[in-house]
Design a protein around this motif. Structure first.
Motif, mmCIF file in Angstrom:
data_model
loop_
_atom_site.group_PDB
_atom_site.id
_atom_site.type_symbol
_atom_site.label_atom_id
_atom_site.label_comp_id
_atom_site.label_asym_id
_atom_site.label_seq_id
_atom_site.Cartn_x
_atom_site.Cartn_y
_atom_site.Cartn_z
ATOM 1 N N ASP A 12 0.814 -1.220 0.000
ATOM 2 C CA ASP A 12 0.000 0.000 0.000
ATOM 3 C C ASP A 12 0.849 1.273 0.000
ATOM 4 O OD1 ASP A 12 0.958 -0.050 2.591
ATOM 5 O OD2 ASP A 12 -1.008 0.124 3.550
ATOM 6 N N GLY A 13 2.171 1.123 -0.154
ATOM 7 C CA GLY A 13 3.052 2.287 -0.216
ATOM 8 C C GLY A 13 3.256 3.007 1.099
ATOM 9 N N ARG A 14 2.923 2.342 2.230
ATOM 10 C CA ARG A 14 3.031 2.966 3.554
ATOM 11 C C ARG A 14 3.893 2.116 4.470
ATOM 12 N NH1 ARG A 14 -2.097 4.040 6.541
ATOM 13 N NH2 ARG A 14 -2.216 1.798 6.453
ATOM 14 N N TRP A 15 4.575 2.806 5.408
ATOM 15 C CA TRP A 15 5.326 2.117 6.447
ATOM 16 C C TRP A 15 5.573 3.085 7.577
ATOM 17 C CZ3 TRP A 15 10.516 -0.970 5.707
ATOM 18 C CH2 TRP A 15 10.411 -2.214 6.322
ATOM 19 N N ASN A 16 5.824 2.561 8.765
ATOM 20 C CA ASN A 16 6.018 3.453 9.912
ATOM 21 C C ASN A 16 7.497 3.757 10.136
ATOM 22 O OD1 ASN A 16 7.157 1.807 12.271
ATOM 23 N ND2 ASN A 16 5.452 0.505 11.593
ATOM 24 N N SER A 17 7.743 4.864 10.825
ATOM 25 C CA SER A 17 9.114 5.349 11.015
ATOM 26 C C SER A 17 9.984 4.388 11.808
ATOM 27 C CB SER A 17 9.098 6.727 11.676
ATOM 28 O OG SER A 17 8.390 6.708 12.908
ATOM 29 N N GLU A 18 9.436 3.645 12.729
ATOM 30 C CA GLU A 18 10.256 2.695 13.493
ATOM 31 C C GLU A 18 10.695 1.540 12.610
ATOM 32 O OE1 GLU A 18 12.510 0.949 16.478
ATOM 33 O OE2 GLU A 18 11.878 3.003 16.111
ATOM 34 N N ALA A 19 9.815 1.041 11.755
ATOM 35 C CA ALA A 19 10.198 -0.025 10.822
ATOM 36 C C ALA A 19 11.263 0.481 9.855
ATOM 37 C CB ALA A 19 8.979 -0.538 10.067
ATOM 38 N N LEU A 20 11.127 1.715 9.402
ATOM 39 C CA LEU A 20 12.137 2.296 8.517
ATOM 40 C C LEU A 20 13.477 2.437 9.242
ATOM 41 C CD1 LEU A 20 9.895 4.994 6.835
ATOM 42 C CD2 LEU A 20 10.909 3.005 5.686
ATOM 43 N N ARG A 21 13.453 2.869 10.498
ATOM 44 C CA ARG A 21 14.679 2.998 11.290
ATOM 45 C C ARG A 21 15.371 1.651 11.434
ATOM 46 N NH1 ARG A 21 17.003 1.617 15.400
ATOM 47 N NH2 ARG A 21 15.228 0.489 16.206
ATOM 48 N N GLU A 22 14.578 0.617 11.742
ATOM 49 C CA GLU A 22 15.149 -0.725 11.901
ATOM 50 C C GLU A 22 15.760 -1.220 10.597
ATOM 51 O OE1 GLU A 22 12.169 -3.329 13.523
ATOM 52 O OE2 GLU A 22 12.078 -2.214 15.397
ATOM 53 N N VAL A 47 9.603 18.047 0.148
ATOM 54 C CA VAL A 47 9.870 18.037 -1.299
ATOM 55 C C VAL A 47 8.800 17.284 -2.074
ATOM 56 C CG1 VAL A 47 12.352 18.383 -1.017
ATOM 57 C CG2 VAL A 47 11.446 16.049 -1.186
ATOM 58 N N GLY A 48 7.763 16.799 -1.380
ATOM 59 C CA GLY A 48 6.626 16.177 -2.040
ATOM 60 C C GLY A 48 6.781 14.708 -2.385
ATOM 61 N N ALA A 49 7.782 14.035 -1.793
ATOM 62 C CA ALA A 49 8.012 12.620 -2.092
ATOM 63 C C ALA A 49 7.190 11.683 -1.211
ATOM 64 C CB ALA A 49 9.502 12.284 -1.964
ATOM 65 N N VAL A 50 6.740 12.151 -0.056
ATOM 66 C CA VAL A 50 5.904 11.355 0.848
ATOM 67 C C VAL A 50 4.861 12.261 1.480
ATOM 68 C CG1 VAL A 50 7.791 9.748 1.435
ATOM 69 C CG2 VAL A 50 7.277 11.650 2.970
ATOM 70 N N THR A 51 3.835 11.631 2.037
ATOM 71 C CA THR A 51 2.925 12.310 2.951
ATOM 72 C C THR A 51 3.093 11.637 4.305
ATOM 73 O OG1 THR A 51 1.068 10.864 2.390
ATOM 74 C CG2 THR A 51 1.260 12.930 1.157
ATOM 75 N N LEU A 52 2.825 12.372 5.368
ATOM 76 C CA LEU A 52 3.024 11.844 6.721
ATOM 77 C C LEU A 52 1.760 11.986 7.557
ATOM 78 C CD1 LEU A 52 6.534 13.362 7.585
ATOM 79 C CD2 LEU A 52 6.020 11.037 6.798
ATOM 80 N N ALA A 53 1.565 11.008 8.435
ATOM 81 C CA ALA A 53 0.518 11.059 9.450
ATOM 82 C C ALA A 53 1.150 10.618 10.763
ATOM 83 C CB ALA A 53 -0.641 10.140 9.082
ATOM 84 N N GLU A 54 0.740 11.225 11.858
ATOM 85 C CA GLU A 54 1.262 10.848 13.168
ATOM 86 C C GLU A 54 0.382 9.787 13.794
ATOM 87 O OE1 GLU A 54 2.503 13.903 15.882
ATOM 88 O OE2 GLU A 54 2.841 15.294 14.204
ATOM 89 N N SER A 55 1.035 8.830 14.452
ATOM 90 C CA SER A 55 0.331 7.800 15.198
ATOM 91 C C SER A 55 1.120 7.559 16.476
ATOM 92 C CB SER A 55 0.210 6.512 14.375
ATOM 93 O OG SER A 55 -0.482 5.532 15.109
ATOM 94 N N SER A 81 3.924 7.954 18.861
ATOM 95 C CA SER A 81 5.302 8.452 18.740
ATOM 96 C C SER A 81 5.948 8.110 17.398
ATOM 97 C CB SER A 81 6.157 7.880 19.879
ATOM 98 O OG SER A 81 6.240 6.469 19.754
ATOM 99 N N VAL A 82 5.194 7.533 16.494
ATOM 100 C CA VAL A 82 5.747 7.206 15.180
ATOM 101 C C VAL A 82 5.052 8.019 14.096
ATOM 102 C CG1 VAL A 82 6.413 4.858 15.845
ATOM 103 C CG2 VAL A 82 4.221 5.238 14.738
ATOM 104 N N LEU A 83 5.720 8.112 12.967
ATOM 105 C CA LEU A 83 5.128 8.714 11.780
ATOM 106 C C LEU A 83 4.794 7.605 10.800
ATOM 107 C CD1 LEU A 83 7.568 11.722 11.147
ATOM 108 C CD2 LEU A 83 5.264 11.800 12.140
ATOM 109 N N ILE A 84 3.669 7.734 10.146
ATOM 110 C CA ILE A 84 3.292 6.816 9.074
ATOM 111 C C ILE A 84 3.561 7.556 7.771
ATOM 112 C CG2 ILE A 84 1.462 5.428 8.034
ATOM 113 C CD1 ILE A 84 2.213 4.620 10.942
ATOM 114 N N ALA A 85 4.464 7.018 6.971
ATOM 115 C CA ALA A 85 4.834 7.642 5.706
ATOM 116 C C ALA A 85 4.150 6.905 4.557
ATOM 117 C CB ALA A 85 6.340 7.605 5.519
#
Length: 99
Positions: free
Chosen positions: A24-34, A59-67, A69-73
């Motif tokens: 779905d083109g989405r992932w959370n910031s903690e998974a990306l960090r790992e 720069v328009g490459a992603v959209t973000l939502a907060e959940s 303490s993580v961001l959903i990109a």
């Protein structure tokens, strides 16, 4: 260009590629960090990932939502176009051509 700039550009590309690989083109910031740490030896705190995701949003490459303490990109068409080498997003390493 400083080593810090090089690492940031690489990390941004890796995060865009990771997002592009998700169904779905989405992932959370903690998974990306790992992923940055485990697969690519870029060992940085979550705040680093959040800063780079905010740059990608700017720069328009992603959209973000907060959940919590993580961001959903979510990758945008512009981010996907960069990953697929159709355009160049400033501040993001250019992907290597497919062999």
């Amino acid at each position: 260009m400083s080593m810090g700039d090089v690492i940031r550009e690489h990390a941004r590309l890796i995060m865009l590629r990771d997002l592009a690989e998700q169904p779905d083109g989405r992932w959370n910031s903690e998974a990306l960090r790992e992923d940055l740490e485990v697969r690519w030896a870029i060992n940085r705190p979550r705040a680093f990932v959040h800063d780079e995701l905010r740059y990608l949003e700017m720069v328009g490459a992603v959209t973000l939502a907060e959940s919590g303490s993580v961001l959903i990109a979510s990758i945008t068409q512009k981010g996907l176009d960069h990953v697929e080498r159709r355009i160049r997003v400033e501040g993001v390493k250019r992907p290597s051509p497919e062999a």
